[in-house]
Scaffold this motif. Sequence first.
Motif, short mmCIF file in Angstrom:
data_model
loop_
_atom_site.label_atom_id
_atom_site.label_comp_id
_atom_site.label_asym_id
_atom_site.label_seq_id
_atom_site.Cartn_x
_atom_site.Cartn_y
_atom_site.Cartn_z
N GLU C 230 -0.78 33.79 -25.71
CA GLU C 230 -0.74 35.23 -25.55
C GLU C 230 0.20 35.87 -26.58
OE1 GLU C 230 0.48 36.65 -21.68
OE2 GLU C 230 0.34 38.69 -22.50
N ARG D 23 -13.21 40.87 -21.24
CA ARG D 23 -11.88 41.20 -21.76
C ARG D 23 -11.90 42.61 -22.32
NH1 ARG D 23 -14.84 38.29 -24.81
NH2 ARG D 23 -14.38 36.44 -23.60
N LYS D 28 -0.52 46.90 -25.65
CA LYS D 28 0.46 46.72 -24.57
C LYS D 28 1.84 47.11 -25.07
CE LYS D 28 1.48 41.84 -25.17
NZ LYS D 28 0.99 40.52 -24.87
N PHE D 41 -6.69 41.97 -22.79
CA PHE D 41 -6.47 41.86 -21.35
C PHE D 41 -7.68 41.18 -20.73
CE2 PHE D 41 -4.31 45.56 -23.01
CZ PHE D 41 -3.03 45.42 -22.51
N GLU D 42 -7.42 40.12 -19.99
CA GLU D 42 -8.56 39.39 -19.42
C GLU D 42 -8.70 39.57 -17.93
OE1 GLU D 42 -8.06 35.54 -21.22
OE2 GLU D 42 -9.42 36.09 -22.85
N SER D 43 -7.71 40.19 -17.31
CA SER D 43 -7.85 40.49 -15.88
C SER D 43 -7.09 41.76 -15.57
CB SER D 43 -7.32 39.34 -15.04
OG SER D 43 -5.91 39.38 -15.05
N ASP D 45 -4.87 42.30 -13.44
CA ASP D 45 -3.43 42.12 -13.17
C ASP D 45 -2.62 42.20 -14.46
OD1 ASP D 45 -4.89 41.16 -11.06
OD2 ASP D 45 -4.38 39.05 -11.48
N GLU D 46 -3.27 41.87 -15.56
CA GLU D 46 -2.52 41.88 -16.82
C GLU D 46 -2.28 43.29 -17.33
OE1 GLU D 46 -4.62 39.43 -19.65
OE2 GLU D 46 -4.80 37.80 -18.23
N ASP D 48 -0.60 45.72 -16.38
CA ASP D 48 0.69 46.38 -16.13
C ASP D 48 1.31 46.93 -17.42
OD1 ASP D 48 0.56 45.98 -13.52
OD2 ASP D 48 1.90 44.23 -13.44
#
Lengths: 150, 275, 342, 326
Positions: C230, D23, D28, D41-43, D45-46, D48
Amino acid sequence: MQEVTEKKEFTPNIVAFCCNWCSYAGADLAGSSRLTYPANVKIIRVPCSCRVNPMFVLKAFQQGADGVILCGCHPGDCYYVTGNYYTRRRMSLLYSFLNYMGIEKERTRVEWVSAAEGARFSAVMNDFVKQVTELGENRRLTDLRVKEGE
Amino acid sequence: MIEETLIPKVGVVTDIRKDTPDVKTFRVVGTDGKKLFEHMPGQCAMVSVPGVGECMFSITSSPTNQEFMEFSIKKCGCVTEVLHAMEVGQQITVRGPYGRNFPVEEDFKGKDLLFIAGGIGLAPLRSVINYVRHYRENYGKVVIVYGARSADDLVDFEEIKTEWKNEPNFEVYLTIDRPQEGWDDHVGFVPSYVKELGLDSNMTAVLCGPPIMIKFTLQGLLELGFEKSRVYTTLELRMKCGVGKCGRCNVGDKFVCKDGPVFRMDQLDELPDEY
Amino acid sequence: MLKIAKERLNELYGKIAQTQGLFIPVKKAGEVNYAIWGEGKEVSLETLKTVKSPKNMFFPQTENMMKFKTEGKNIDIIDMRDEKRPYVLFGVKACDYKAIEVLDKVFLADPVDTFYKARREATTIVTLACSRPEESCFCSVFGIDATAPAGDVTVWLDNENLYWQSNTEKGEALTAAVKELFTDGGEAEVEAQKAATKEILQKLPFAALDLSRFKPENLNELFDDPAWEELSEACLGCGTCTFVCPTCQCFDIRDFKTNDGILRYRCWDSCMYSDFTLMAHGNSRTTQMQRYRQRFMHKLVYYPSQNDGLYSCVGCGRCVNKCPQHLNIVKVIKTLGGKNDD
Amino acid sequence: MREVELKMKERAAELLQSGEVARVIGWKKGEFYFDPTPAVFESADELDGFVYNGFCGANLSKYLIQQSKKEGKTAIFLKPCDSFSFNQLVKEHRIKREDIYVIAIECQGKLDVEKLKEKGVSAVTEVEENGGEVVVSSLYGTVTLAKDEVLLSKCETCKSKVHQVKDEEIVFNEMQAGKKDRFEMVEKLEAMTEAERFAFWKEQLSKCIRCNACRNVCPACSCIKCVFDNPASGVAAKANDSEFEEQMFHIIRAFHVAGRCTDCGECSRVCPQNIPLHLLNRKFIKDIDTLYGEYQAGETADGKTPLTSYTESDAEPNDVMNGEAK
């Protein structure tokens, strides 16, 4: 880098990219017709003027060329039908761009020379050599490392 | 001692021997006709063809050879291609020696030694094997398992046949990948041959060859009961300086050029899997 | 301690330049980089961070090493180094000075890099204390005192004066050569500036970065951390971070054909590039994640493991400012540095 | 901008939750307010750390080359200028239109943190845009600045605020193109003498550190192996501060993207030495416009580019050089 003002006894290195079908044959004809062109013109034969990648032109300057001329068939007469039409656009843009970077516009040229134009080939080369000789050594687009020790 | 780290010496290629279709062995001496520098088995040198590039090669000849150095080189990139096209008398540049050698004067002493090589992997081992032959009394039994794709790809076949095989207390096992006319020796891959031979696991082993061969041979050795702390190999990565400064040949915090190329398997286990 | 009025600095530069080459932050086409001083050059000591670090002075971006002349089968090697004239490197910040120490451990370690050594020995370093650290600075994390850098001479600058203190023999020699321009004094001003700067340093956002996990014994655990994926996702694989970094020391050695023999030069290289580890038969780092990981593992784990725990990051914050996509070592430290598994 | 960000985040979450896309490529939060990082971002929850503010200048389209090859659909947020690059990538078969879900987003011009610093503002904590003004909060207080003065240079001359491609749109307010003429500086250079131009570029290019940021960020520079990285090309030199190599690199790069460069301005944004690289590309754009008719790369995802087409009556190079061609 200092601009050279002295031009005495300066013989420029000229690289001429010539297409195999017209201009190279034109050079041949000039030779067999005993028409002269300066010995400092180094001809590089290419299958079509369109083969000349801008990199070739830059490489020629890097290796010490003072002028680069590109010769091909007259537009419409390309052996591969359309090759030199692309060349025309490409070289218009490239040379204009080099000039935008401050490279003297007299250092670059495109001429169409057919296989029958031996006399024209000789005249073009003589004229270009004269033009570059007057301009002097290429100092703006050259690799000093290559010239080291000369 | 190296006075100038990055400035090489001029060497003359005095002999070129064609070992296999793509491996040649180059004999090199200094311009004064003498050996360029001393080395220990397993160490390497940077050989260069000016204008083409500089590469790290292991020194194939034994340090006990007082006259010249040899490099067995496989044609696979731009420098090696030029080297292969070279004629005798051509000068090249050499600098070294680099890296740590096999512990021939320490851990190997008094031990039975097992050498396992595949293809050009024999090159770094040849130096050790000939060193061991020279100081024969210092070492125990020597077993050599050497394999290649075909009989034509066996490097130094002549020396193996005429010298190594006749050495007392030397066992030489040769194998090739596929059957071939005129080959009456073993056929099969090195890893499986090693297992078939059922070797004595008290020997100290030295492995060199393509990564895949090393991987499976090591597995085989472990199955036979060999301990990783007694298995050695030699690594190869991209190098530019040879002295741990240019920053590219590291595996974890170890530089192959400086801390290697010889590593023990248990040392490699501690390093990240990046080679 | 000595002092000289700010408006007389040009006299000082001129004096130094009489006998030695003077490298100093100079503004050219809008950007400040170290360059040789000359009359009329726009010196900018106030600039906190030059784009390129002063490592360029000892480890130039491109350096000609030798020339090969070939004739037939013969090769002649010509050493291209000339006698190094003495240089003064002026205005080095505490972080960049520390970075030179980091480089010393690489280049002066046995076997010594003679090219680097010659330059290093011929140079007197004048460091400059910081008085206006930025939000991207985090040198204090590595135990560097930005208000009192080491070096042959240390100078402080405020709105009126430059204060001068020599620390070494080389520094004394330089001081002797320029002393006539100075008057005594300045201790109080320097102390005041130090105190004020220290206050700012404490407040900087990265002042409390936690490095505790970056230890040699965690090497494999850090190497295998899934966070690298990441962290590196947006990495373009350009070399900006490595080229502006004061401690990045990777180089390449290449040959160039000239009309007068073959030139062998060395130049900066970057572990971010795909061809960095490319060999004829393969590449040990094929993905950008691996290359990205290599850079930070080298700075925070591999280098310290080989150099008694000394990190090869000095918190200059250049990568924080210059990464096109705002990836940087701070993110790595925040993500991996303090995480404790026990 | 706040409402745009919220809506973007909401849509990203919906798309990810419904499984419509695998995705989402966006930005971010960085370490500061002014350094958001492109992110995948893959979900839900990410999300944020999801952010969209005045500093999201990065053109995300190039990330699609890698990301859209992965399993499932990829959603991406594109500003108007980025949408040109998107079309160009489709045209060059680097990405497939059907693999991607394009969300066109509002952009009121992006800010340049370096310009803020030049104005003496550091340690920025938040920036609020208020029409023609930006209110900058920092650790040292709050300042109001004219937005035009702190825009990224690529936004000063923004060519269009029309999205060239979209599957949906998140735009609340009207957007305006740049106020400055993007060819102004090119014309200024053209009006100089050769020697002056040479001096200008020599000074600028001498700063180049050959870090390749301009190349690697450029959506048009999508070659799998760049000629400058290919040892077999004979030009893969890295003598980074040789004058010729700097010229060579930038000339060849500019030429290679000629007719394909959408003028997204990323090259200049990322240059650590702030070399005005876009002025190189704009010369080509201007010449193409004058000689071969107005052309904007990325306006469409098909058709020929100026350098892959011709007319029989094209200008002659020598006439172009002598200023006689129209």
